[in-house]
Design a protein around this motif. Sequence first.
Motif, short mmCIF file in Angstrom:
data_model
loop_
_atom_site.label_atom_id
_atom_site.label_comp_id
_atom_site.label_asym_id
_atom_site.label_seq_id
_atom_site.Cartn_x
_atom_site.Cartn_y
_atom_site.Cartn_z
N TYR A 37 8.92 -70.22 -21.93
CA TYR A 37 8.78 -71.84 -21.56
C TYR A 37 7.81 -71.62 -23.01
CZ TYR A 37 7.11 -70.57 -16.32
OH TYR A 37 7.21 -69.44 -15.97
N LEU A 47 9.14 -75.55 -19.28
CA LEU A 47 10.26 -73.93 -18.20
C LEU A 47 11.28 -74.48 -19.39
CD1 LEU A 47 11.19 -71.88 -16.79
CD2 LEU A 47 11.68 -73.80 -15.24
N TYR A 92 8.71 -62.40 -13.71
CA TYR A 92 7.72 -62.77 -11.53
C TYR A 92 8.80 -62.34 -10.99
CZ TYR A 92 12.52 -65.71 -12.45
OH TYR A 92 14.00 -66.28 -12.98
N TYR A 98 2.36 -62.34 -12.15
CA TYR A 98 3.63 -62.27 -12.45
C TYR A 98 3.12 -62.97 -14.32
CZ TYR A 98 4.99 -63.56 -7.52
OH TYR A 98 4.75 -63.47 -6.90
N VAL B 37 -3.07 -70.83 -13.12
CA VAL B 37 -3.38 -70.18 -14.46
C VAL B 37 -4.29 -70.65 -14.91
CG1 VAL B 37 -1.19 -70.08 -16.15
CG2 VAL B 37 -0.33 -70.32 -14.04
N TRP B 47 -1.71 -65.37 -15.38
CA TRP B 47 -1.38 -66.03 -13.46
C TRP B 47 -2.51 -65.27 -12.92
CZ3 TRP B 47 -0.28 -63.67 -9.45
CH2 TRP B 47 -0.15 -64.35 -8.00
N THR B 59 -1.96 -65.10 -2.32
CA THR B 59 -1.38 -63.77 -3.04
C THR B 59 -2.04 -64.31 -4.42
OG1 THR B 59 -0.01 -63.49 -2.15
CG2 THR B 59 -0.11 -62.64 -4.09
N ALA B 100 8.55 -73.54 -8.90
CA ALA B 100 10.07 -74.62 -8.96
C ALA B 100 11.11 -74.46 -7.89
CB ALA B 100 10.75 -73.68 -10.74
N VAL B 102 13.26 -71.36 -7.19
CA VAL B 102 14.67 -71.14 -7.57
C VAL B 102 15.47 -69.98 -7.11
CG1 VAL B 102 14.39 -72.66 -9.84
CG2 VAL B 102 13.13 -70.14 -9.71
N GLY B 103 14.25 -69.17 -5.74
CA GLY B 103 14.49 -68.46 -5.20
C GLY B 103 13.91 -67.05 -4.81
N ALA B 104 13.09 -66.84 -6.59
CA ALA B 104 12.14 -66.06 -6.45
C ALA B 104 10.43 -67.13 -7.08
CB ALA B 104 12.34 -65.56 -7.66
N ILE B 105 9.64 -65.84 -6.55
CA ILE B 105 8.41 -67.04 -6.52
C ILE B 105 7.91 -66.55 -8.02
CG2 ILE B 105 5.52 -67.07 -5.94
CD1 ILE B 105 6.59 -66.12 -3.51
N GLY B 106 7.12 -67.31 -8.87
CA GLY B 106 6.47 -67.66 -10.05
C GLY B 106 7.07 -68.19 -11.66
N VAL B 107 8.38 -69.31 -10.96
CA VAL B 107 9.02 -69.97 -12.17
C VAL B 107 8.17 -70.80 -11.97
CG1 VAL B 107 11.04 -70.99 -12.63
CG2 VAL B 107 11.35 -69.03 -11.73
N ILE B 108 7.59 -71.60 -13.25
CA ILE B 108 6.85 -72.82 -12.89
C ILE B 108 7.22 -73.93 -13.64
CG2 ILE B 108 4.45 -73.87 -13.49
CD1 ILE B 108 3.42 -70.71 -13.12
N ASP B 109 7.66 -75.15 -12.70
CA ASP B 109 8.57 -76.14 -13.78
C ASP B 109 7.38 -77.32 -13.49
OD1 ASP B 109 10.08 -77.49 -10.28
OD2 ASP B 109 8.47 -77.26 -10.90
N TRP B 111 3.10 -78.83 -14.58
CA TRP B 111 2.39 -78.29 -14.83
C TRP B 111 1.17 -79.65 -14.45
CZ3 TRP B 111 0.79 -73.06 -16.48
CH2 TRP B 111 1.88 -72.20 -16.65
#
Lengths: 109, 121
Positions: A37, A47, A92, A98, B37, B47, B59, B100, B102-109, B111
Amino acid sequence: EIVLTQSPGTLSLSPGQRATLSCRASQSVSSDYLAWYQQKVGQAPRLLIYGISRRATGIPDRFSGSGSGTDFSLTISRLEPEDFAVYYCQQYGASPPYTFGQGTNLEIK
Amino acid sequence: QVQLVQSGAEVTKPGASVKVSCKTSGFTFTTFYFHWVRQAPGQGPEWMGVIRHSAGSTTYAEKFQDRFTMTRDTSTSAVYMELRSLRSEDTALYYCARDAMVGAIGVIDHWGQGTLVTVSS
């Protein structure tokens, strides 16, 4: 918890130069789940890269990511004036939390 | 366009609680996960937790487990966070953020603009 250590803390370069920022994980990052980022003063993070090397929507191709396991890099091939900011890596995906690195401050020389 | 608009700054005392809201628009709320976050002055982001679109399951980071709650309201496309038993170390900018997906949790697109929470006696 995976700890991410970024280096250097501050990187001083001039526009037009190439920048290489490093991110080292305390244990292997599973399934390539590493993101980068960019954050400018007074703004939320933006991102740039996810999945080690996939550019997010609208990110110029001068930004690239690489690495595997515990060692990762973000490269900016030719610095533009708007690229001077703080950069964070993040792991992540598999197991929370994360975590983010502490950041590299890319400043104008 | 995608927007996440958070409630205003809060000044609270040690031991108190704070609740921050995040109203979203410009996309289908129920198809995304959301995160909180925080970022203390001069520090990297930290996070705190995620709330999922399916049934709103959550979670949390272990360090916040006993005093942090995330909720959502699908009728208003809003997410909320509450942090209890506040201490001075909780002074930070708190961000609501969209995953985001994108297939796995945690990518942030995306805010929110951030909500400054100041804990001071």
